[in-house]
Design an enzyme around this catalytic site. Structure first.
Site, short mmCIF file in Angstrom:
data_model
loop_
_atom_site.label_atom_id
_atom_site.label_comp_id
_atom_site.label_asym_id
_atom_site.label_seq_id
_atom_site.Cartn_x
_atom_site.Cartn_y
_atom_site.Cartn_z
N ARG A 208 15.80 37.31 52.63
CA ARG A 208 16.95 37.60 51.81
C ARG A 208 17.54 36.36 51.84
NH1 ARG A 208 17.60 42.39 55.11
NH2 ARG A 208 19.04 41.94 56.37
N PHE A 224 11.72 48.65 45.39
CA PHE A 224 11.93 49.30 46.69
C PHE A 224 13.07 49.09 47.51
CE2 PHE A 224 7.48 49.41 46.09
CZ PHE A 224 7.30 50.67 46.68
N ASP A 246 14.80 51.72 42.70
CA ASP A 246 14.34 52.96 43.80
C ASP A 246 14.19 54.43 43.89
OD1 ASP A 246 14.91 51.81 47.79
OD2 ASP A 246 15.13 54.14 46.69
N SER A 247 13.38 55.12 44.74
CA SER A 247 13.53 56.67 44.44
C SER A 247 15.06 57.23 44.21
CB SER A 247 12.60 56.75 44.74
OG SER A 247 12.41 56.51 45.93
N ASP A 296 8.95 45.25 48.36
CA ASP A 296 9.52 45.28 49.91
C ASP A 296 9.46 47.27 50.55
OD1 ASP A 296 9.78 44.94 52.60
OD2 ASP A 296 12.05 45.37 52.34
N CYS A 336 5.76 46.07 56.38
CA CYS A 336 6.00 46.30 57.58
C CYS A 336 4.98 47.40 58.65
CB CYS A 336 6.82 46.98 57.52
SG CYS A 336 7.52 48.38 56.81
N1 SAH Z 1 13.83 45.99 50.70
C1 SAH Z 1 14.98 46.85 51.02
C2 SAH Z 1 14.16 48.14 52.54
C3 SAH Z 1 13.49 48.62 51.51
S1 SAH Z 1 13.29 50.84 52.42
C4 SAH Z 1 15.99 45.98 52.26
O1 SAH Z 1 15.29 44.98 52.18
O2 SAH Z 1 17.33 46.70 52.47
C5 SAH Z 1 11.95 51.15 51.25
C6 SAH Z 1 12.70 51.98 50.50
O3 SAH Z 1 11.77 52.60 49.17
C7 SAH Z 1 13.55 52.69 50.43
O4 SAH Z 1 15.07 52.69 49.99
C8 SAH Z 1 12.82 53.83 49.50
O5 SAH Z 1 13.63 55.62 49.54
C9 SAH Z 1 12.17 53.64 48.72
N2 SAH Z 1 11.14 54.14 47.96
C10 SAH Z 1 10.13 55.00 48.91
N3 SAH Z 1 8.97 54.98 48.04
C11 SAH Z 1 9.23 54.76 46.78
C12 SAH Z 1 8.90 55.17 45.76
N4 SAH Z 1 7.67 55.42 45.55
N5 SAH Z 1 9.31 54.33 44.89
C13 SAH Z 1 10.75 53.66 44.53
N6 SAH Z 1 11.37 53.84 45.94
C14 SAH Z 1 10.67 54.43 46.54
#
Ligand code: SAH
Length: 392
Positions: A208, A224, A246-247, A296, A336
């Site tokens: 970050r 994400f 995000d979804s 991510d 991850c």
């Molecule tokens: N980058 C974030 C962590 C990501 S966790 C950080 O640093 O805090 C993964 C995220 O992806 C979750 O919030 C989940 O809601 C989202 N997600 C999962 N599948 C998805 C998709 N197909 N499209 C959009 N978001 C998605």
């Protein structure tokens, strides 16, 4: 209680790997209770290690110690003190009041995760052994940190493999489920009850910070984004604009809140609810472009069984991201998935650039933060891989 291993099956223990699979066990006289402490002996009856017994899991025993020492409260105190000392020596608490204090096998405490969020400890017990000693461990944690509150997040799916129920709630002290933390001078609201993992992606802390340094004057797309770890840092680093995708509508709400919490220019911040796979295609069709894209995603391949499907998913989003990057733009991309190692991940990203028809360079390799160490004898502790790529 002694457990005899089959001939030759002491080898992994001699390399100090902390797991024994059921197939390595010659015989068990009387089935030990779940989580109880057992001695592992070689076929010719030499003491190898003292371990916790997991009757329901294929990983039948996890090593507490390779020494002939008692496993009791003082043993846990010694281990916990050593983990706390490592975090302090790494200076992690200088940068944040949210950090991982104990990272399971990597800190010689299999199955036990302890994170600190401000004045609250969050404990996650993942195995029969850590469950057996949970109350003792909780006592030692409070004694050694001087804190009063422990919230439990033993609600990870892997507990099923150990025959353990899902548990979440206050373990010690008062019931605090929401609190702000400060990381590199930025504040984030954390929900200990419903947040992912134990509340926040502590493993991405250093990354970050890197995004913050690189985001200046860029149009940033954070895919994400969850509660905005990267988005807030990009805004704070002087990004021209940040689009957080995000979804989860709830995650996006928190993402907005976190930006506001830091008095960042919210007029430069937009959130968008949707499926990243779909939205990246839509952006391509609309000929949109960005100077920095962060990918991510969640774990596509928790184990090696899902590698092929995961590789296609990583390829898909990274290929589209390369297409959306302006020349000189930066892709910060992560995996991850334990099942996808660093070499494979780099190969996938290379294939993505090739098929997108762009030239790109890797300028940095990223990994999990220093408070998520990897024990050399337990490489399985490595899971987070990231690449910073610059488009030609
Ligand atoms: N980058 C974030 C962590 C990501 S966790 C950080 O640093 O805090 C993964 C995220 O992806 C979750 O919030 C989940 O809601 C989202 N997600 C999962 N599948 C998805 C998709 N197909 N499209 C959009 N978001 C998605």
């Amino acid at each position: 209680m002694p457990i005899l291993l089959k001939p030759g099956r002491e080898k992994s223990l001699l390399r100090r790997h902390p797991w024994i699979f059921s197939g390595a066990i010659q015989n068990v006289d009387e089935e030990p209770a779940s989580g109880s402490t057992v001695d592992l002996l070689s076929f010719n009856k030499h003491f190898l290690a003292r371990a916790s017994y997991s009757p329901h899991s294929q990983i039948r025993a996890r090593i507490w110690t390779f020494d002939d020492e008692p496993v009791d409260k003082e043993f846990f105190r010694k281990r916990i003190r050593s983990s706390l000392a490592t975090r302090h020596s790494l200076l992690v608490p200088q940068h944040t009041d949210a950090l991982r204090l104990i990272y399971a096998e990597s800190d010689n405490l299999p199955g036990l995760i302890v994170d600190r969020y401000g004045d609250v400890l969050v404990l996650q017990s993942l195995t029969a052994g850590s469950e057996f000693w949970k109350e003792t461990i909780a006592d030692v944690l409070l004694e050694e940190t001087g804190l009063k509150n422990i919230y439990e997040r033993s609600d990870a799916d892997v507990r099923e493999l150990e025959g353990l129920p899902s548990i979440a709630g206050t373990l010690r002290g008062s019931s605090i489920t929401q609190l702000p933390i400060t990381e590199h001078n930025l504040k984030f609201n954390i929900n200990l009850q419903s947040g992912h993992k134990t509340g926040f992606y502590l493993d991405q802390r250093a990354n970050r910070q890197r995004v913050r340094e690189l985001a200046k004057d860029r149009d940033v797309l954070d895919c994400f984004c969850y509660t905005g770890g990267f988005s807030v840092n990009a805004l704070s680093g002087g990004a021209m604009s940040v689009l957080s995708v995000d979804s989860s509508a709830d995650a996006l709400e928190l993402c907005k809140e976190n930006a506001a919490l830091n008095d960042l220019p919210t007029d430069r911040h937009t959130t968008l609810e949707g499926d990243v796979f779909h939205l990246l295609r839509k952006f391509r069709d609309e000929a949109r472009s960005f100077d920095m894209i962060i990918l991510d995603p969640p774990k596509f391949a928790p184990t090696s069984a899902q590698v092929d499907k995961a590789a296609r998913a990583y390829k898909d989003i990274n290929l589209l991201a390369f297409k959306l990057l302006r020349p000189g733009g930066i892709l910060v991309t992560f995996s991850c998935s334990g099942g996808v190692d660093a070499a494979l991940f780099q190969k996938i990203i290379a294939g993505s650039a090739l098929d997108a028809g762009v030239d790109a360079q890797i300028v940095e390799h990223l990994s999990q933060a220093a408070d998520h160490p990897v024990l050399l004898s337990f490489p399985e502790g490595t899971y987070l891989k990231g690449l910073v790529c610059v488009r030609g």
